[in-house]
Scaffold this motif. Structure first.
Motif, PDB file in Angstrom:
ATOM      1  N   ASP A 100       0.609  -0.703  -0.523  1.00 25.02           N
ATOM      2  CA  ASP A 100       0.389  -0.499  -0.170  1.00 25.02           C
ATOM      3  C   ASP A 100       0.798   1.339  -0.244  1.00 25.02           C
ATOM      4  OD1 ASP A 100      -1.691  -2.440   0.512  1.00 25.02           O
ATOM      5  OD2 ASP A 100      -2.916  -1.134   2.306  1.00 25.02           O
ATOM      6  N   SER A 144       1.727  15.829  12.949  1.00 26.75           N
ATOM      7  CA  SER A 144       0.692  16.810  12.413  1.00 26.75           C
ATOM      8  C   SER A 144       1.820  17.556  11.987  1.00 26.75           C
ATOM      9  CB  SER A 144      -0.001  18.205  13.627  1.00 26.75           C
ATOM     10  OG  SER A 144      -0.812  16.290  14.086  1.00 26.75           O
ATOM     11  N   GLN A 275       4.315  24.458  -0.684  1.00 30.48           N
ATOM     12  CA  GLN A 275       3.463  23.176  -0.115  1.00 30.48           C
ATOM     13  C   GLN A 275       3.221  22.242  -1.284  1.00 30.48           C
ATOM     14  OE1 GLN A 275       2.864  26.405  -1.201  1.00 30.48           O
ATOM     15  NE2 GLN A 275       1.910  27.662   1.254  1.00 30.48           N
ATOM     16  N   TYR A 278       4.054  18.876  -0.016  1.00 35.00           N
ATOM     17  CA  TYR A 278       2.853  17.947   0.510  1.00 35.00           C
ATOM     18  C   TYR A 278       2.281  17.293  -0.736  1.00 35.00           C
ATOM     19  CZ  TYR A 278       3.676  21.182   5.085  1.00 35.00           C
ATOM     20  OH  TYR A 278       4.184  21.599   5.565  1.00 35.00           O
ATOM     21  N   ARG A 285      -4.896  12.139  -0.050  1.00 39.72           N
ATOM     22  CA  ARG A 285      -6.398  11.954   1.016  1.00 39.72           C
ATOM     23  C   ARG A 285      -7.309  12.197  -0.150  1.00 39.72           C
ATOM     24  NH1 ARG A 285      -3.259  17.162   4.029  1.00 39.72           N
ATOM     25  NH2 ARG A 285      -1.552  16.302   4.810  1.00 39.72           N
ATOM     26  N   GLU A 424      -2.353  10.211   7.539  1.00 36.32           N
ATOM     27  CA  GLU A 424      -2.755  11.166   6.040  1.00 36.32           C
ATOM     28  C   GLU A 424      -3.194  12.359   7.123  1.00 36.32           C
ATOM     29  OE1 GLU A 424      -1.073   9.339   4.250  1.00 36.32           O
ATOM     30  OE2 GLU A 424      -0.839  11.507   4.198  1.00 36.32           O
ATOM     31  N   GLY A 425      -2.968  13.394   8.669  1.00 41.13           N
ATOM     32  CA  GLY A 425      -3.671  14.223   8.544  1.00 41.13           C
ATOM     33  C   GLY A 425      -4.428  14.124   9.928  1.00 41.13           C
ATOM     34  N   GLN A 433      -7.265  23.727   8.914  1.00 46.41           N
ATOM     35  CA  GLN A 433      -6.761  24.092   7.721  1.00 46.41           C
ATOM     36  C   GLN A 433      -7.980  24.515   7.277  1.00 46.41           C
ATOM     37  OE1 GLN A 433      -3.623  24.161   5.515  1.00 46.41           O
ATOM     38  NE2 GLN A 433      -2.822  24.031   8.155  1.00 46.41           N
ATOM     39  N   LYS A 440      -9.632  33.234   5.155  1.00 54.59           N
ATOM     40  CA  LYS A 440      -9.054  34.162   4.202  1.00 54.59           C
ATOM     41  C   LYS A 440     -10.128  34.457   3.125  1.00 54.59           C
ATOM     42  CE  LYS A 440      -5.522  32.883   1.851  1.00 54.59           C
ATOM     43  NZ  LYS A 440      -4.370  32.066   1.244  1.00 54.59           N
TER      44      LYS A 440
HETATM   45  C1  LIG Z   1      -3.427  -2.742  -0.937  1.00 50.94           C
HETATM   46  C2  LIG Z   1      -4.047  -1.491  -2.111  1.00 50.94           C
HETATM   47  C3  LIG Z   1      -2.251  -1.118  -2.921  1.00 50.94           C
HETATM   48  C4  LIG Z   1      -2.611   0.154  -3.997  1.00 50.94           C
HETATM   49  C5  LIG Z   1      -1.940   1.160  -3.598  1.00 50.94           C
HETATM   50  C6  LIG Z   1      -2.437   2.082  -3.855  1.00 50.94           C
HETATM   51  C7  LIG Z   1      -3.074   2.698  -2.310  1.00 50.94           C
HETATM   52  C8  LIG Z   1      -3.496   4.451  -2.210  1.00 50.94           C
HETATM   53  C9  LIG Z   1      -5.258   5.002  -2.440  1.00 50.94           C
HETATM   54  C10 LIG Z   1      -5.075   4.224  -0.659  1.00 50.94           C
HETATM   55  C11 LIG Z   1      -6.267   4.246  -0.428  1.00 50.94           C
HETATM   56  C12 LIG Z   1      -6.980   3.959   0.855  1.00 50.94           C
HETATM   57  C13 LIG Z   1      -5.571   4.197   1.782  1.00 50.94           C
HETATM   58  C14 LIG Z   1      -5.080   3.415   2.107  1.00 50.94           C
HETATM   59  C15 LIG Z   1      -4.118   3.286   2.916  1.00 50.94           C
HETATM   60  C16 LIG Z   1      -2.875   4.571   3.414  1.00 50.94           C
HETATM   61  C17 LIG Z   1      -2.541   4.014   4.183  1.00 50.94           C
HETATM   62  C18 LIG Z   1      -1.825   5.161   5.431  1.00 50.94           C
HETATM   63  C19 LIG Z   1      -0.703   5.494   5.678  1.00 50.94           C
HETATM   64  C20 LIG Z   1      -0.191   6.871   6.167  1.00 50.94           C
HETATM   65  C21 LIG Z   1       0.369   7.905   6.146  1.00 50.94           C
HETATM   66  C22 LIG Z   1       0.771   8.895   6.575  1.00 50.94           C
HETATM   67  O1  LIG Z   1       0.072   9.743   7.633  1.00 50.94           O
HETATM   68  S1  LIG Z   1       2.049  10.175   6.329  1.00 50.94           S
HETATM   69  C23 LIG Z   1       2.020  11.264   6.983  1.00 50.94           C
HETATM   70  C24 LIG Z   1       1.516  12.006   6.694  1.00 50.94           C
HETATM   71  N1  LIG Z   1       0.749  13.052   7.812  1.00 50.94           N
HETATM   72  C25 LIG Z   1       0.245  14.878   7.838  1.00 50.94           C
HETATM   73  O2  LIG Z   1      -1.123  14.702   7.275  1.00 50.94           O
HETATM   74  C26 LIG Z   1       1.021  15.265   8.724  1.00 50.94           C
HETATM   75  C27 LIG Z   1       0.048  17.175   8.415  1.00 50.94           C
HETATM   76  N2  LIG Z   1       0.107  18.126   8.775  1.00 50.94           N
HETATM   77  C28 LIG Z   1       0.267  18.448   7.535  1.00 50.94           C
HETATM   78  O3  LIG Z   1      -0.101  18.182   6.457  1.00 50.94           O
HETATM   79  C29 LIG Z   1       1.272  20.718   7.718  1.00 50.94           C
HETATM   80  O4  LIG Z   1       2.029  20.224   8.785  1.00 50.94           O
HETATM   81  C30 LIG Z   1       0.352  21.392   7.914  1.00 50.94           C
HETATM   82  C31 LIG Z   1      -0.953  21.492   6.825  1.00 50.94           C
HETATM   83  C32 LIG Z   1      -0.761  20.949   9.067  1.00 50.94           C
HETATM   84  C33 LIG Z   1       0.606  22.638   8.082  1.00 50.94           C
HETATM   85  O5  LIG Z   1       0.845  22.890   7.162  1.00 50.94           O
HETATM   86  P1  LIG Z   1       2.498  23.963   7.630  1.00 50.94           P
HETATM   87  O6  LIG Z   1       3.071  24.631   6.992  1.00 50.94           O
HETATM   88  O7  LIG Z   1       2.832  23.764   8.816  1.00 50.94           O
HETATM   89  O8  LIG Z   1       2.375  25.641   8.156  1.00 50.94           O
HETATM   90  P2  LIG Z   1       0.318  26.317   7.692  1.00 50.94           P
HETATM   91  O9  LIG Z   1       0.748  27.299   7.393  1.00 50.94           O
HETATM   92  O10 LIG Z   1      -0.687  25.776   7.725  1.00 50.94           O
HETATM   93  O11 LIG Z   1       0.722  25.893   6.171  1.00 50.94           O
HETATM   94  C34 LIG Z   1       1.253  27.077   4.634  1.00 50.94           C
HETATM   95  C35 LIG Z   1       0.629  27.079   3.818  1.00 50.94           C
HETATM   96  O12 LIG Z   1       0.851  25.856   2.829  1.00 50.94           O
HETATM   97  C36 LIG Z   1      -1.114  25.906   3.537  1.00 50.94           C
HETATM   98  N3  LIG Z   1      -0.797  24.409   2.987  1.00 50.94           N
HETATM   99  C37 LIG Z   1      -0.909  23.784   3.823  1.00 50.94           C
HETATM  100  N4  LIG Z   1      -0.469  22.138   3.535  1.00 50.94           N
HETATM  101  C38 LIG Z   1      -1.244  22.536   1.799  1.00 50.94           C
HETATM  102  C39 LIG Z   1      -1.296  21.262   1.274  1.00 50.94           C
HETATM  103  N5  LIG Z   1      -1.305  20.104   1.474  1.00 50.94           N
HETATM  104  N6  LIG Z   1      -1.711  21.730  -0.332  1.00 50.94           N
HETATM  105  C40 LIG Z   1      -1.174  22.626  -0.433  1.00 50.94           C
HETATM  106  N7  LIG Z   1      -1.012  24.061   0.525  1.00 50.94           N
HETATM  107  C41 LIG Z   1      -0.873  23.987   1.814  1.00 50.94           C
HETATM  108  C42 LIG Z   1      -1.775  26.323   3.972  1.00 50.94           C
HETATM  109  O13 LIG Z   1      -3.547  26.621   3.063  1.00 50.94           O
HETATM  110  C43 LIG Z   1      -1.157  27.702   3.991  1.00 50.94           C
HETATM  111  O14 LIG Z   1      -1.456  28.600   3.066  1.00 50.94           O
HETATM  112  P3  LIG Z   1      -1.556  30.668   3.595  1.00 50.94           P
HETATM  113  O15 LIG Z   1      -1.831  30.678   1.719  1.00 50.94           O
HETATM  114  O16 LIG Z   1       0.052  30.678   3.900  1.00 50.94           O
HETATM  115  O17 LIG Z   1      -2.183  29.911   4.171  1.00 50.94           O
END
Ligand SMILES: CCCCCCCCCC/C=C\CCCCCCC/C=C/C(=O)SCCNC(=O)CCNC(=O)[C@H](O)C(C)(C)COP(=O)(O)OP(=O)(O)OC[C@H]1O[C@@H](n2cnc3c(N)ncnc32)[C@H](O)[C@@H]1OP(=O)(O)O
Ligand SMILES: Cc1cc2nc3c(=O)[nH]c(=O)nc-3n(C[C@H](O)[C@H](O)[C@H](O)COP(=O)(O)OP(=O)(O)OC[C@H]3O[C@@H](n4cnc5c(N)ncnc54)[C@H](O)[C@@H]3O)c2cc1C
Length: 665
Positions: A100, A144, A275, A278, A285, A424-425, A433, A440
């Motif tokens: 996966d 996070s 960004q 990310y 997601r 995945e958050g 977010q 904004k």
């Molecule tokens: C058997 C099947 C095999 C086939 C394979 C296929 C499988 C795929 C399909 C899957 C299907 C089902 C799923 C099951 C499997 C999944 C397994 C799970 C695995 C898990 C993995 C993980 O968990 S990985 C780690 C994930 N971690 C997170 O998600 C961390 C969360 N935190 C954050 O994202 C950031 O820290 C946060 C957004 C909270 C804060 O960001 P930060 O830069 O610190 O600060 P801000 O000031 O808040 O943001 C700054 C500006 O950036 C903009 N922004 C933030 N994020 C994004 C983004 N992602 N994209 C675009 N822009 C973004 C934000 O809006 C701010 O903008 P501004 O204009 O400056 O205000």
């Protein structure tokens, strides 16, 4: 197909063409056909058996996962399956494992963040499983807060290498799936340091294990983080821990599409938003939203079929008892979940379209829709996974005592699914977010900037802030315009209220912090509006098949009016509707449940799940539940012997001792 169909009478009452509904659910006739073939391929292969999974030890379960993954790959190669077929085959194997993360995150990270040269080098290796990869971002101390990660990647110009290091215990990578035991490589997220300056988080491809004997490379410490919630369930996955002690990698293993470090150590950032780093999370997601409708529809399929089979009470004179599905309370708990499964399916399709559209725009250096993609993927991931996790548990309760048995399939489904609210958050972090983007957008309304995409409704601020619902009868709530307006007004007014309250705080930051519980609710209202809107849009399309459109229309109304009823406080507090109109919505909801009732079993048949995939004696297609439950019980290892192990050590002496005491009296 079943020989005796205990649900035949239920199927006979359906007022629509189930085969055509399968097409509406799957998206196309082709999709039904491919899914059907792959599901049957898996179901008929003994290697993919899963009915004994909850009885395996962790080691046995992990080995079973490796075996299934290897066998799946063998079949994919032998049968020359397409990418679409291979993905479906893996889904139907239905056992979380390293593949996966390999396909779902490692490969997309290289595709999204690697240069063409890097893709050319690494992707063929990954595609042929010559290397196995995972996504190593989260650390023991930070998940996070991505910007708070501590792992360092320091450039050494003398050797043209990066030195990857874990400076503290809390910087240990912690959680990545596939890392613990299977992966040979990882995309590692670390702080890039060059010329003495910290440039923040970047991705690096790092080899972890030998390709000869799988032993960790020098300086790499790694293992599994231990057992997780529930039996079977996510324990098939080797979520891992990883520490680096000054591990050196060549400079060209930094993923350099977004920014580069030159041979001299100069940091160069391409002219693209930061960004994009990310991007892999945005992709996953989006997939998680599609996955939510699958998990929810599985649970609902089990609960609907079993509720049609199960009978309780209602007979005073020895006649048949009542099917529990006929109880209004059962319907009012179950049918909104059935409607939600369809709602999530359609919003998932739309989100997939949005993601593809944004990706194409990004390729053309148009970054204008990046914020929309982030808000929609983050918000829909949060709402659909939270609802699905709660709904699986509700389906367990809807199945009474038998729902608590592993053989019902529901405990394992819940245990596998519930971490989707965190990975995945974390859902709260993601909704905040969305709330930030809403605030904004509200603040830009005053300057006349017209919001676009899913925020476009906010442009109607003058009207939506003062409009009053025209609903005067229960039937009026069947008008999609009435529903749309009420949901838009509620979402906008909640957002504007939050913005007004924040503006009274000492600072924007403090106001946001103080009002974050209200902001969460405003974000949920906005996301629910998107789901309702996309369902209404779907039903407006031409949908072939006798009665199919009518059923989807009814489910769309169930979904919308159920949300309205559940969140009545929001609608009343913002003055969007009156208490009388709220009561009329509830009245209409009751009528809709009666409309869904004769179609319920056929509506879950349209998901087209095999008994193997459902993995539930309660959800069997033929409804022959009781013999299956009875047989299943005897398969438990505890029933291998009539007299249990431990009898002679603990039970017999106890009984004998008590008998002796009694005989002395
Ligand atoms: C058997 C099947 C095999 C086939 C394979 C296929 C499988 C795929 C399909 C899957 C299907 C089902 C799923 C099951 C499997 C999944 C397994 C799970 C695995 C898990 C993995 C993980 O968990 S990985 C780690 C994930 N971690 C997170 O998600 C961390 C969360 N935190 C954050 O994202 C950031 O820290 C946060 C957004 C909270 C804060 O960001 P930060 O830069 O610190 O600060 P801000 O000031 O808040 O943001 C700054 C500006 O950036 C903009 N922004 C933030 N994020 C994004 C983004 N992602 N994209 C675009 N822009 C973004 C934000 O809006 C701010 O903008 P501004 O204009 O400056 O205000
Ligand atoms: C099964 C599973 C698989 C995973 N797979 C991977 C993987 O393959 N790769 C990988 O890198 N990671 C993976 N993860 C890690 C996952 O991404 C993180 O656990 C997730 O992002 C949440 O971060 P956290 O654990 O730091 O939670 P925390 O942020 O510590 O959350 C704890 C609590 O604090 C709250 N909170 C945190 N910040 C705020 C805030 N700003 N405002 C309000 N409340 C807040 C949260 O809502 C939560 O209630 C996996 C996790 C799980 C459970």
């Amino acid at each position: 197909m079943a020989e005796v169909d205990h649900l035949a009478a239920e199927r006979a009452t359906a007022r629509f063409d189930v085969e055509e509904m399968k097409v509406a659910w799957a998206g196309s006739r082709h999709a039904v056909h491919v899914a059907d073939r792959m599901a049957r391929l898996v179901a008929s292969d003994p290697v993919f058996r899963k009915d004994n999974r909850t009885m395996l030890s962790r080691k046995e379960l992990f080995k079973d996962t490796l075996r299934k993954a290897a066998h799946a790959w063998k079949r994919i190669v032998e049968l020359r399956l397409t990418e679409e077929e291979a993905d479906l085959l893996r889904q139907y194997v239905d056992q979380p494992g390293y593949v996966d993360l390999h396909w779902g995150m490692f490969v997309p990270a290289i595709k999204g963040q690697g240069t063409e040269e890097q893709q050319h080098k690494w992707l063929p290796l990954a595609y042929k499983f010559q290397i196995i990869g995972c996504y190593a971002q989260t650390e023991l101390g930070h998940g996070s807060n991505v910007q708070g990660l501590e792992t360092t990647a320091t450039f050494d110009p003398k050797t043209d290498e990066f030195v990857i290091h874990s400076p503290t215990l809390t910087s240990s990578k912690w959680w990545p799936g596939g890392l613990g035991k299977a992966s040979t490589h990882a995309v590692v997220y670390a702080r890039l340091i060059t010329e003495g300056k910290d440039y923040g988080i970047h991705g690096f491809i790092v080899q972890l294990r030998s390709l000869e004997d799988h032993s960790p490379l020098p300086g790499v410490t790694l293992g599994d983080i231990g057992g997780k919630f529930g039996s079977g369930a996510y324990n098939s996955m080797d979520n891992g821990v990883l520490r680096f002690d000054h591990v050196r990698i060549p400079r060209d293993q930094m993923l350099m599409r977004l920014s580069q470090v030159t041979r001299e150590g100069k940091y160069v950032h391409s002219n693209v938003p930061k960004q994009l780093l990310y991007g892999t999370m945005v992709y996953v997601r989006q997939s998680i939203v599609a996955d939510a409708s699958k998990a929810l529809s599985r649970a609902v399929c089990i609960a609907v079929r079993y509720s049609a089979v199960r009978k309780q009470f209602g007979s005073q004179d020895g006649g048949p008892e009542t099917q529990v599905l006929n109880y209004k309370t059962q319907q009012s708990r179950l049918f909104p979940l059935l409607a939600s499964a369809y709602a999530f399916r359609f919003v998932g399709d739309w989100l997939n379209w949005l993601y593809t559209d944004v990706t194409q725009k990004l390729e053309a250096k148009d970054f204008s829709t990046l914020q929309e993609a982030h808000a929609c993927t983050a918000g829909l991931k949060a709402v659909t996974t939270s609802v699905t996790a709660d709904a699986i548990e509700e389906c367990r309760k809807l199945c009474g005592g038998h729902g608590y048995l592993n053989s019902s399939g529901l405990p394992e489904l819940f245990a596998v699914y519930v971490p989707a609210c965190t990975y995945e958050g974390d859902n709260v972090v993601l909704l905040l977010q969305v709330a930030r983007i809403l605030m904004k957008t509200v603040s830009q309304l005053a300057s006349g900037k017209q919001p676009v995409g899913t925020m476009a409704y906010m442009g109607k601020v003058q009207y939506l802030m003062q409009c009053k619902s025209a609903v005067s009868s229960a039937e009026d709530w069947l008008n999609p315009d009435a529903i749309q307006e009420a949901f838009e007004a509620r979402a906008l007014r909640m957002a504007v209220n939050c913005a007004q309250n924040i503006s009274q705080a000492a600072s924007q930051e403090e106001g946001f912090y103080e009002r974050s519980p209200d902001l969460l609710e405003a974000a949920v209202a906005h996301i629910q509006l998107i789901i309702v809107t996309k369902f209404i849009e779907k039903v407006h399309q031409e949908i072939p098949g006798h009665g199919v459109k009518e059923q989807l229309q009814a489910l769309c109304n169930v979904y919308a009016l159920y949300i309205l009823h559940k969140h009545l406080g929001d609608f009343l507090a913002t003055g969007c509707i009156t208490p009388r109109q709220g009561a009329l919505a509830n009245e209409q909801l009751g009528k809709l449940y009666a409309q869904v009732r004769p179609n319920a079993v056929a509506l879950v048949d349209a998901f087209n799940y095999t008994d193997h995939y459902l993995g539930s004696v309660l959800g069997r297609y033929d409804g022959d539940v009781y013999p299956a439950l009875y047989e299943e019980a005897w398969k438990d290892p505890l029933n291998e012997t009539v007299v249990p192990e431990g009898y002679h050590e603990y039970l017999r002496p106890l009984i004998k001792q008590q008998q002796l005491k009694l005989s002395r009296l």
